[in-house]
Every structure is written in C-alpha cells, then in structure tokens.
Design a protein around this motif. Structure first.
Motif, PDB file in Angstrom:
ATOM      1  N   GLU A  16       9.495 -14.360  -1.368  1.00 32.83           N
ATOM      2  CA  GLU A  16      10.743 -13.965  -2.046  1.00 32.83           C
ATOM      3  C   GLU A  16      11.329 -12.670  -1.483  1.00 32.83           C
ATOM      4  O   GLU A  16      12.535 -12.444  -1.534  1.00 32.83           O
ATOM      5  N   LYS A  17      10.478 -11.818  -0.914  1.00 39.02           N
ATOM      6  CA  LYS A  17      10.961 -10.550  -0.327  1.00 39.02           C
ATOM      7  C   LYS A  17      11.775 -10.784   0.945  1.00 39.02           C
ATOM      8  O   LYS A  17      12.596  -9.957   1.323  1.00 39.02           O
ATOM      9  N   LYS A  19      14.224 -12.002   3.918  1.00 35.47           N
ATOM     10  CA  LYS A  19      15.586 -12.500   4.168  1.00 35.47           C
ATOM     11  C   LYS A  19      15.748 -12.711   5.673  1.00 35.47           C
ATOM     12  O   LYS A  19      15.039 -12.067   6.473  1.00 35.47           O
ATOM     13  N   ASP A  22      14.839 -10.398   8.981  1.00 33.26           N
ATOM     14  CA  ASP A  22      13.738  -9.460   8.755  1.00 33.26           C
ATOM     15  C   ASP A  22      12.640  -9.686   9.793  1.00 33.26           C
ATOM     16  O   ASP A  22      12.388 -10.825  10.195  1.00 33.26           O
ATOM     17  N   LYS A 115      13.551 -23.789   0.165  1.00 29.80           N
ATOM     18  CA  LYS A 115      14.212 -23.300  -1.055  1.00 29.80           C
ATOM     19  C   LYS A 115      13.448 -23.753  -2.297  1.00 29.80           C
ATOM     20  O   LYS A 115      13.141 -22.973  -3.188  1.00 29.80           O
ATOM     21  N   ASP A 167      15.033 -18.457   5.285  1.00 29.34           N
ATOM     22  CA  ASP A 167      14.362 -17.865   4.131  1.00 29.34           C
ATOM     23  C   ASP A 167      14.374 -18.838   2.954  1.00 29.34           C
ATOM     24  O   ASP A 167      14.849 -19.980   3.082  1.00 29.34           O
ATOM     25  N   TYR A 169      16.141 -18.697   0.428  1.00 32.92           N
ATOM     26  CA  TYR A 169      17.452 -18.674  -0.259  1.00 32.92           C
ATOM     27  C   TYR A 169      18.488 -19.547   0.465  1.00 32.92           C
ATOM     28  O   TYR A 169      19.683 -19.468   0.200  1.00 32.92           O
ATOM     29  N   GLY A 171      19.192 -19.300   3.689  1.00 37.73           N
ATOM     30  CA  GLY A 171      19.770 -18.595   4.838  1.00 37.73           C
ATOM     31  C   GLY A 171      19.274 -19.156   6.163  1.00 37.73           C
ATOM     32  O   GLY A 171      18.160 -19.673   6.238  1.00 37.73           O
TER      33      GLY A 171
END
Lengths: 184, 283
Positions: A16-17, A19, A22, A115, A167, A169, A171
């Motif tokens: 969850e950290k 993105k 990164d 996701k 990620d 989310y 992305g």
C-alpha cells in the motif's frame, strides 16, 4: 518518487505504501520463475497440490540466468520480458503472491489483480545482468532442475534495486512516463 | 587458392564470440554515453547510468552483459579464392559457437518451437548458429557476428506495402512497430530497417543493418537523411530507457535498401536492444 528498503515476505501494508516510480531496495528471499515454471505452479494450484514454496507474501523474479562460474552463486541475472507470465500471474496473486520483478508491459488482468489483491509489479533494468547479479548473495534450485535456466531458484538478495511499474492503485509507470515525455 | 586451417577458423570465431558476450563494443558505448548526457528525464537517466555501469562491470569481471546471451547470428562472406582445410566453414562456426557458449558460461537458448525443450544435448549447446553465407570475389573470409537476444526479436515485424505508400508508408510502419514495442525490447534500441527485395530479403537486410556501427552515416545521402528523419520522429514517442518515459528511445536508425518487384514494397523492422553485442573479423 520515494525510496524504500523492504524485506520479503511483503505485506499488504508494504504494498500500500508503494506508488509508480518509487524505487525499492529489496532484501530477503525471492524466487525465480519463467513461463514453464509458472505453468507448473498454476497446474499444482488447479490440482490442489502443495507448491514448492510458500506463495504468501512472495516475490517472484522473472529471470533465466546464465550458468554460474565456479565459486559464484549465480551468473548474469537480469529480468526477462514479463508478458509471457500474464496468463499465470493473476492466479498466483490470488493465492498470496505480493510482488513480481520483470521488464515490459503487463496485461489489464494482471493490473486488475494487483488492485484487487494488493500486489505490485516491479521493473528491473533489462540488460544489466552483471550488475544485478552482484545483489544476489545465494542461489539454490528448489524445483524443476530439468528446466535448466528456467528452474525455480530460491535467491537471497540484498538491496536488489527495482522500480514500481504497476502499483495497487491501478497506476502504470510505462503509460504515465510516456505521456509525460511524448511530443505530438 | 589460399588455405585457412579449420582449427584456426574455430579459434578466431570462438575468441570473438566469448569477447562479445562480456564487452560492449565502442560504438554502442559511445551511443549510450551520448544518450545519457542528452536525456532530460531523471528516471531514464538513472536507468542509462545503470546500463553504463553494467557494461563497465561486465568487461572488468568478464561476466556476460545480459543473461540473454542470444542466438549466435553470423553474416559470412567467403572469397572465391580461399578454402578451409580440415573441415567445412559451417562446422567450424558451429563448433566455435558451442565451445564459446560452454566455456564462457553463457546461456544455451535454443529450443524446440512447440514443446520448448532445450536443444543443448541433442543439437548442441546453443546450436544451431544462424549463418547467412555469401560468395564474393577475393581470398578472404569476412565474418560479422552478433549475439541476438529474444526480447528485441519478439517485437520485430515485416510487411509488404503497396508501392503507392512510398517513403511515408515505410516511416509509418516503423513508427507503428516501435510504438507498439514500448518498453519490451529494452530501449534505448537500434532500429534496423530493410526495404525492398523480396519478403525474405527485406527481413535479412533489416538484420544486417544492425551490424553497422551505431550512428555511423549511411553511405547513401538520401537514406542518411531518411534515417535521421525517422530517428527524430521515434524519439518523440516518449518511451525512454526501459520504457520509463524519456527523450532517448532510439540510439540510431539504420536502413538497407534493395531493388524490388514493380508490384511490391517489402519493409522489415528488426530491433536491437541497448546491449548491442556485435563484432567483425576478416581472415
């Protein structure tokens, strides 16, 4: 863009950290598998049999290394193109896999699985096989030795450098990066 | 008739193959250094830095640059006035390839098309080599070699355009192939374009175009200008090093053109990853 040091197995909180863009330095145990090994893992899941390693929180590296020179744990070991694993990854993610390391685009199904079940796809630098091998401290074939470079290996890694491409989310670094730098 | 000993041919080819797996040639290094200096995206720049560090480390420690040590591809020109004694040229090249890949701890990557089993035990370690022969005047054997990885071959494409599509059609096809390839072929790439001939001649030309020194001028001024025009267009795609987004997707575009049938315009695009491992010897 943030930088993290993380140790496997990965948890939901770790994922969850992260993105896209990164940089993560991974340490701990990771497993290698390419198409042939993926197919066998998925077959075992479908037959309800035990897998050669615990999928929960696992990170799988898509690589077929060169043979090690005497006294070395592994030969050159850069990532292979990931789309060949697209039909298998969602099933492994559903059963607990948290991370994948490879290079190149993934399918919508893989991104969707990232996701839904909180997983992440990391990119490593293709063609940097000599450099990456330096971060691999131990390697041991744990399944399918007959597959040669495609056998499943258990690797102990230290600060293995990867970049978050997909990620949890939705992305996609390849899409965003390209959009940012494309000129009409 | 000049004679070359079979053993000498094996020895020379083997040395070339082993060296190429661990040492990135100067033209590729120069092109990558230039891309590193000119790249505007910080992310892509850090990738290019890793690629350059990898090349330095591989040469210093004699480790393979990439785990995909490729299929061994050769273009061989044999002079009419030279003969190999003690065996055939083809056997010598295959023997040299097998020994180099084994002794250099390189990967055996040839397999059956359908059941995918590795052919190292029944055909030979990373055999057969891919060899394109040509007969020429003179008493020399000229060998161009490349270790060609799978990732960049997988995105390569060929087609036959209608003649009316012309240069614009060629440019659009190249753009479409590279755009669809995106991050997969390990950019920054070199793009070989074969134009004309028949279907297979275009494909072979697009492979041979990759053997030219990266960024060296095309001897044909019209093609040279066309290469630069395509290069500029491709670098507008924004794909960047390893597809992370950036201004340096393509290091060079190389074109080879052949006369073609009045009804056809064959075009082939062969992609070379950034680890452009090639060499050239004359015996």
């Amino acid at each position: 863009m943030a930088e993290y040091k993380m140790t496997t197995p990965l948890t939901d909180e770790d994922v969850e950290k992260l993105k896209i863009g990164d940089i993560v330095y991974l340490s701990g145990t990771i497993y290698t598998a390419r198409d042939a090994a993926h197919k066998r893992l998925v077959d075992l899941i479908n037959e309800g049999k035990e897998l050669p390693f615990d999928l929960k929180g696992s990170v799988i590296y898509f690589v077929g290394p060169t043979p090690p020179k005497p006294g070395e744990p592994i030969g050159s070991a850069g990532p292979t193109t990931s789309y060949r694993m697209d039909s298998y990854s969602p099933i492994l993610i559903k059963h607990g896999q948290k991370g994948m390391i490879g290079k190149g685009k993934r399918s919508e199904e893989v991104k969707e699985a990232c996701k839904k079940y909180k997983a992440v796809y990391f990119g490593a630098t293709g063609g940097a096989g000599a450099l990456i091998a330096k971060r691999i401290k131990k390697a041991e074939v744990i399944a399918y030795p007959e597959l040669g470079p495609e056998a499943i290996r258990k690797l102990e890694v230290e600060d293995f450098p990867v970049t978050v491409v997909n990620d949890c989310y939705g992305g996609d670094l390849y899409e965003e990066g390209r959009k940012k730098w494309a000129k009409a | 008739m000049r004679e070359i000993k079979y053993e000498d041919l094996v020895k020379s080819v083997k040395a070339m193959v082993m060296h190429t797996a661990t040492h990135l040639p100067q033209d590729a290094l120069n092109a990558l250094k230039k891309a590193y200096e000119e790249e505007e995206s910080e992310v892509a720049k850090s990738v290019l830095k890793q690629i350059l560090e990898n090349a330095e480390l591989a040469a210093k420690e004699e480790r393979p640059l990439c785990q995909d040590t490729g299929l061994a591809v050769y273009f061989v020109k044999v002079g009419e006035d030279v003969k190999v004694v003690g065996g055939s040229i083809k056997d010598a090249i295959n023997e040299a390839t097998e020994h180099a890949y084994k002794e250099g701890y390189l990967r055996a990557s040839t397999c059956d098309c359908f059941d995918r089993h590795n052919l190292k035990d029944e055909v030979g370690y990373n055999l057969p080599a891919v060899i394109h022969f040509d007969i020429v005047k003179g008493d020399k054997i000229d060998i161009e070699y490349a270790a060609k990885g799978g990732g960049s071959e997988n995105v390569s494409r060929a087609t036959v355009l209608a003649p009316a599509q012309g240069k614009e059609g060629v440019k659009n096809f190249v753009k479409e192939v590279i755009s669809n390839a995106g991050p997969n072929p390990c950019p920054p790439i070199i793009v070989g374009v074969g134009i004309g001939g028949t279907f297979e001649v275009a494909a072979k030309s697009s492979k041979h175009a990759l053997f030219r020194e990266a960024g060296s001028p095309n001897p044909d001024p019209e093609l040279d200008a066309f290469e630069k025009e395509i290069l500029e267009e491709l670098n507008k795609l924004g794909i960047g090093a390893m597809g992370m987004g950036g201004t340096k997707t393509v290091l060079a575009v190389h074109i080879e053109k052949n006369p073609c049938h009045i009804a056809s315009l064959p075009v082939s695009v062969n992609v070379q990853c950034h680890s452009s491992r090639h060499a050239h010897i004359t015996l």
